[in-house]
Design an enzyme around this catalytic site. Sequence first.
Site, mmCIF file in Angstrom:
data_model
loop_
_atom_site.group_PDB
_atom_site.id
_atom_site.type_symbol
_atom_site.label_atom_id
_atom_site.label_comp_id
_atom_site.label_asym_id
_atom_site.label_seq_id
_atom_site.Cartn_x
_atom_site.Cartn_y
_atom_site.Cartn_z
ATOM 1 C CG HIS A 261 -2.206 -0.747 0.916
ATOM 2 N ND1 HIS A 261 -3.361 -0.140 0.505
ATOM 3 C CD2 HIS A 261 -2.468 -2.072 0.943
ATOM 4 C CE1 HIS A 261 -4.289 -1.059 0.301
ATOM 5 N NE2 HIS A 261 -3.768 -2.237 0.556
ATOM 6 N N PRO A 262 0.437 2.255 -0.740
ATOM 7 C CG PRO A 262 -0.814 3.759 -2.014
ATOM 8 C CD PRO A 262 -0.781 2.316 -1.540
ATOM 9 C CD GLU B 64 -8.862 3.228 -3.574
ATOM 10 O OE1 GLU B 64 -9.513 2.243 -3.954
ATOM 11 O OE2 GLU B 64 -7.744 3.134 -3.012
ATOM 12 C CD GLN B 65 -2.803 8.447 -1.857
ATOM 13 O OE1 GLN B 65 -2.261 9.541 -1.753
ATOM 14 N NE2 GLN B 65 -2.140 7.309 -1.631
ATOM 15 C CB SER C 180 -3.549 3.805 -4.937
ATOM 16 O OG SER C 180 -3.624 2.592 -4.224
ATOM 17 C CB VAL D 278 -8.938 7.763 1.683
ATOM 18 C CG1 VAL D 278 -7.691 7.511 2.515
ATOM 19 C CG2 VAL D 278 -8.716 7.375 0.236
#
Length: 167
Positions: free
Chosen positions: A66-67, A85-86, A82, A120
């Site tokens: 995961h980042p 999402e971010q 990701s 998130v």
Amino acid sequence: MINKINKLQKSQFIKVFANIFENATWIAEELYKQRPFKDFDELSSKMMNIFDTSSREKKIKILKDHPDLGNKTKISLLTPESIKEQKNAGLDHCTKEEFEEFKKLNHDYKKFGFPYILAVKGKSKIEILENFRKRINSEQKTEFVEAIKQVKKIASLRLEDLNNKNI
């Protein structure tokens, strides 16, 4: 839709499901072996079961894949899931101070042996930072359990998105 999924060639199937759990192609490969699925719920349940019954080492690898949240220098290395999402959480529009705080928190959090993980979706960058500040003070065992819970939540949300897209 489930008929379409059941008929996918292995390479296509793996491409679709490889990042439900971050960079976990092996889960998609194992899931492929369990076809056909009667419906999307069965597919989702089997995928979660593959993760749940995997070794601690495999779970830790997924956690480590995961980042870091809010790390603007590594955005190009993220999976498409990701990135989306971010961005939706506003993590690509942090102030300089917020980026610095994320950087420090990400660095300090590594004491747990994996990055800070939070589903998130539906959260703002302020909510994420508040959660991060709280969790950094947790015990290792508590954080491992929470990270696993968050990974499963992320996977569930990604599966839900996929189901809504009708592949």
